[in-house]
Design a protein around this motif. Structure first.
Motif, short mmCIF file in Angstrom:
data_model
loop_
_atom_site.label_atom_id
_atom_site.label_comp_id
_atom_site.label_asym_id
_atom_site.label_seq_id
_atom_site.Cartn_x
_atom_site.Cartn_y
_atom_site.Cartn_z
N TYR A 112 33.91 17.34 -56.39
CA TYR A 112 32.57 17.89 -56.12
C TYR A 112 32.54 18.68 -54.81
CZ TYR A 112 31.40 14.48 -59.70
OH TYR A 112 31.35 13.76 -60.87
N ALA A 113 33.68 19.09 -54.32
CA ALA A 113 33.76 19.83 -53.06
C ALA A 113 33.04 21.17 -53.19
CB ALA A 113 35.21 20.04 -52.65
N ARG A 114 32.45 21.62 -52.08
CA ARG A 114 31.74 22.89 -52.02
C ARG A 114 32.38 23.77 -50.96
NH1 ARG A 114 30.08 21.38 -56.10
NH2 ARG A 114 27.97 20.77 -56.72
N ALA A 115 32.24 25.06 -51.13
CA ALA A 115 32.65 26.00 -50.10
C ALA A 115 31.69 25.89 -48.93
CB ALA A 115 32.66 27.42 -50.67
N THR A 116 32.22 25.93 -47.71
CA THR A 116 31.41 25.92 -46.50
C THR A 116 31.69 27.19 -45.71
OG1 THR A 116 33.08 24.73 -45.21
CG2 THR A 116 31.46 23.41 -46.39
N VAL A 117 30.65 27.79 -45.18
CA VAL A 117 30.79 29.01 -44.40
C VAL A 117 29.94 28.86 -43.15
CG1 VAL A 117 30.47 31.50 -44.33
CG2 VAL A 117 31.23 30.41 -46.45
N ASP A 118 30.58 28.99 -41.98
CA ASP A 118 29.88 28.95 -40.70
C ASP A 118 29.71 30.38 -40.20
OD1 ASP A 118 29.79 25.92 -39.71
OD2 ASP A 118 31.72 26.25 -40.71
N VAL A 119 28.47 30.74 -39.90
CA VAL A 119 28.17 32.10 -39.45
C VAL A 119 27.40 32.02 -38.14
CG1 VAL A 119 28.13 33.00 -41.81
CG2 VAL A 119 26.01 32.17 -40.76
N PRO A 120 27.46 33.06 -37.30
CA PRO A 120 26.66 33.08 -36.08
C PRO A 120 25.18 33.23 -36.41
CG PRO A 120 27.82 35.16 -36.35
CD PRO A 120 28.34 34.24 -37.41
N PRO A 121 24.29 32.78 -35.52
CA PRO A 121 22.85 32.87 -35.83
C PRO A 121 22.37 34.27 -36.14
CG PRO A 121 23.23 31.46 -33.92
CD PRO A 121 24.55 32.10 -34.24
N ALA A 122 22.97 35.30 -35.52
CA ALA A 122 22.51 36.67 -35.75
C ALA A 122 22.77 37.12 -37.18
CB ALA A 122 23.18 37.62 -34.76
N ARG A 123 23.72 36.48 -37.89
CA ARG A 123 24.03 36.89 -39.27
C ARG A 123 23.51 35.89 -40.30
NH1 ARG A 123 27.67 40.85 -39.55
NH2 ARG A 123 26.55 41.17 -41.51
N TRP A 124 22.62 35.01 -39.89
CA TRP A 124 22.13 33.95 -40.78
C TRP A 124 21.43 34.52 -42.01
CZ3 TRP A 124 22.82 29.19 -42.12
CH2 TRP A 124 21.81 28.43 -42.71
N ARG A 125 20.45 35.38 -41.81
CA ARG A 125 19.71 35.96 -42.94
C ARG A 125 20.63 36.84 -43.79
NH1 ARG A 125 16.36 39.48 -42.20
NH2 ARG A 125 14.88 39.09 -43.86
N ASP A 126 21.52 37.60 -43.14
CA ASP A 126 22.42 38.47 -43.89
C ASP A 126 23.35 37.65 -44.79
OD1 ASP A 126 21.27 40.58 -42.55
OD2 ASP A 126 22.82 40.62 -40.98
N ALA A 127 23.80 36.51 -44.31
CA ALA A 127 24.69 35.68 -45.11
C ALA A 127 23.97 35.13 -46.34
CB ALA A 127 25.24 34.54 -44.26
N LEU A 128 22.73 34.68 -46.18
CA LEU A 128 22.00 34.16 -47.33
C LEU A 128 21.66 35.26 -48.32
CD1 LEU A 128 21.61 31.74 -45.25
CD2 LEU A 128 19.54 31.23 -46.57
N ARG A 129 21.32 36.44 -47.83
CA ARG A 129 21.03 37.55 -48.73
C ARG A 129 22.28 37.98 -49.50
NH1 ARG A 129 18.95 40.61 -45.39
NH2 ARG A 129 16.74 40.31 -45.84
N ALA A 130 23.43 38.00 -48.82
CA ALA A 130 24.66 38.37 -49.49
C ALA A 130 25.03 37.35 -50.57
CB ALA A 130 25.80 38.49 -48.47
N ALA A 131 24.84 36.07 -50.28
CA ALA A 131 25.13 35.04 -51.28
C ALA A 131 24.22 35.17 -52.49
CB ALA A 131 24.99 33.66 -50.65
N ARG A 132 23.02 35.66 -52.29
CA ARG A 132 22.09 35.83 -53.41
C ARG A 132 22.38 37.09 -54.22
NH1 ARG A 132 16.11 37.76 -52.16
NH2 ARG A 132 17.38 39.62 -51.80
N ASP A 133 22.66 38.21 -53.55
CA ASP A 133 22.72 39.50 -54.23
C ASP A 133 24.09 39.86 -54.76
OD1 ASP A 133 20.06 39.70 -53.57
OD2 ASP A 133 20.37 41.01 -51.84
N ASP A 134 25.16 39.27 -54.24
CA ASP A 134 26.49 39.63 -54.72
C ASP A 134 26.69 39.12 -56.14
OD1 ASP A 134 29.30 40.60 -54.08
OD2 ASP A 134 29.69 38.52 -54.69
N ALA A 135 27.25 39.98 -57.00
CA ALA A 135 27.41 39.63 -58.41
C ALA A 135 28.42 38.51 -58.60
CB ALA A 135 27.83 40.87 -59.19
N GLU A 136 29.44 38.43 -57.75
CA GLU A 136 30.45 37.38 -57.91
C GLU A 136 29.94 36.03 -57.42
OE1 GLU A 136 34.29 38.30 -56.37
OE2 GLU A 136 34.15 40.41 -56.92
N LEU A 137 29.03 36.03 -56.45
CA LEU A 137 28.47 34.78 -55.95
C LEU A 137 27.20 34.41 -56.71
CD1 LEU A 137 28.98 35.27 -52.11
CD2 LEU A 137 30.42 34.02 -53.71
#
Length: 266
Positions: free
Chosen positions: A29-54
């Motif tokens: 049940y392991a999950r991928a973990t990604v640590d990002v700097p606070p300045a890229r927090w919103r960008d990371a969530l938007r990329a996870a939502r909009d990318d076709a592979e994710l």
């Protein structure tokens, strides 16, 4: 997509050298973990939502972890209902300036979670216009899930377990550890700890006051004018004429009328 591939893909989309991918525990049940700097927090969530592979179209939850001097980790879990994989995103904010961008415009379901995290940890979410009290009364002071927050109930009430934390089954040899949320001796409270209070909060301030001593058997107050129960061998006493009416005894019942009398039945 495998968990490792999910993490690598998201790091590529964030395109920041500070972004780091990893794998959580849980074996199958392991999950991928990604640590990002606070300045890229919103960008990371938007990329996870909009990318076709994710395609992480489902917002699961958001919360925080108190890392003491290191600050706070803001954590969220996203899930893809199409590809059946998840990703755990984290960012660390400093303790003295605990603030990160709100993601309500990316995932509207995050509104409730950001309100709770703001209330419990004191983390601000820039752009969230409804950070009002959610679970606590408006007059409540402090943030209960911060590790320095004093749990007053643990000070006023003894530890509920059979033994104090740190005590072995043999009953000695190891110094007892204070329960979580209980301050060190002399750090909280205004009532001096009485002697012999069990070592909890010993010192000039703070601690659990000792329980009042029980009254000796002969020092109890009188019961008042309550009637006393008769002894086992004493005959029952009949009520006084002025008392309430009593049911007649079995031998004092009036005889039943004979058939044919007025009021009788044939």
């Amino acid at each position: 997509m495998e968990a490792e591939g999910v993490g690598r893909r998201l790091v590529e989309l964030v395109a920041d050298e500070a972004a780091v991918a990893g794998i959580s525990g849980g074996q199958a049940y392991a999950r991928a973990t990604v640590d990002v700097p606070p300045a890229r927090w919103r960008d990371a969530l938007r990329a996870a939502r909009d990318d076709a592979e994710l395609a992480c179209d489902f917002f699961d939850w958001l919360s925080a972890v108190d890392e003491l001097d290191a600050g706070f980790d803001v954590v969220t879990h996203l899930w893809s209902t199409t590809h059946r994989h998840g990703v755990l995103l984290r960012t660390r904010v400093p303790r003295q300036a605990a603030e990160v961008a709100s993601v309500v415009d990316v995932y509207p379901g995050a509104a409730w979670h950001e309100r709770e995290t703001h209330e419990m940890f004191g983390i601000a979410f820039a752009g969230h216009e409804g950070l009002r009290p959610l679970l606590l009364p408006p007059q409540f002071e402090g943030h209960p899930l911060r590790k320095e927050f004093v749990l007053a109930s643990r000070v006023a009430k003894p530890w509920p377990g059979a033994k104090e934390p740190g005590e072995s089954e043999a009953g000695g040899g190891r110094r007892a550890v204070r329960p979580p949320g209980v301050p060190a001796p002399g750090e909280w409270g205004s009532t001096p700890t009485p002697a012999g209070a069990g070592g909890v909060g010993e010192g000039p301030r703070g601690g659990t006051p000792a329980r009042p001593a029980r009254r000796p058997p002969g020092d109890r107050p009188p019961r008042g004018d309550r009637p006393q129960r008769p002894a086992a061998g004493d005959p029952p006493q009949r009520p006084s004429p002025d008392g309430p009416p009593q049911r007649p005894a079995a031998g004092d019942r009036p005889p039943r009328p004979a058939p044919g009398d007025d009021g009788g039945t044939l």
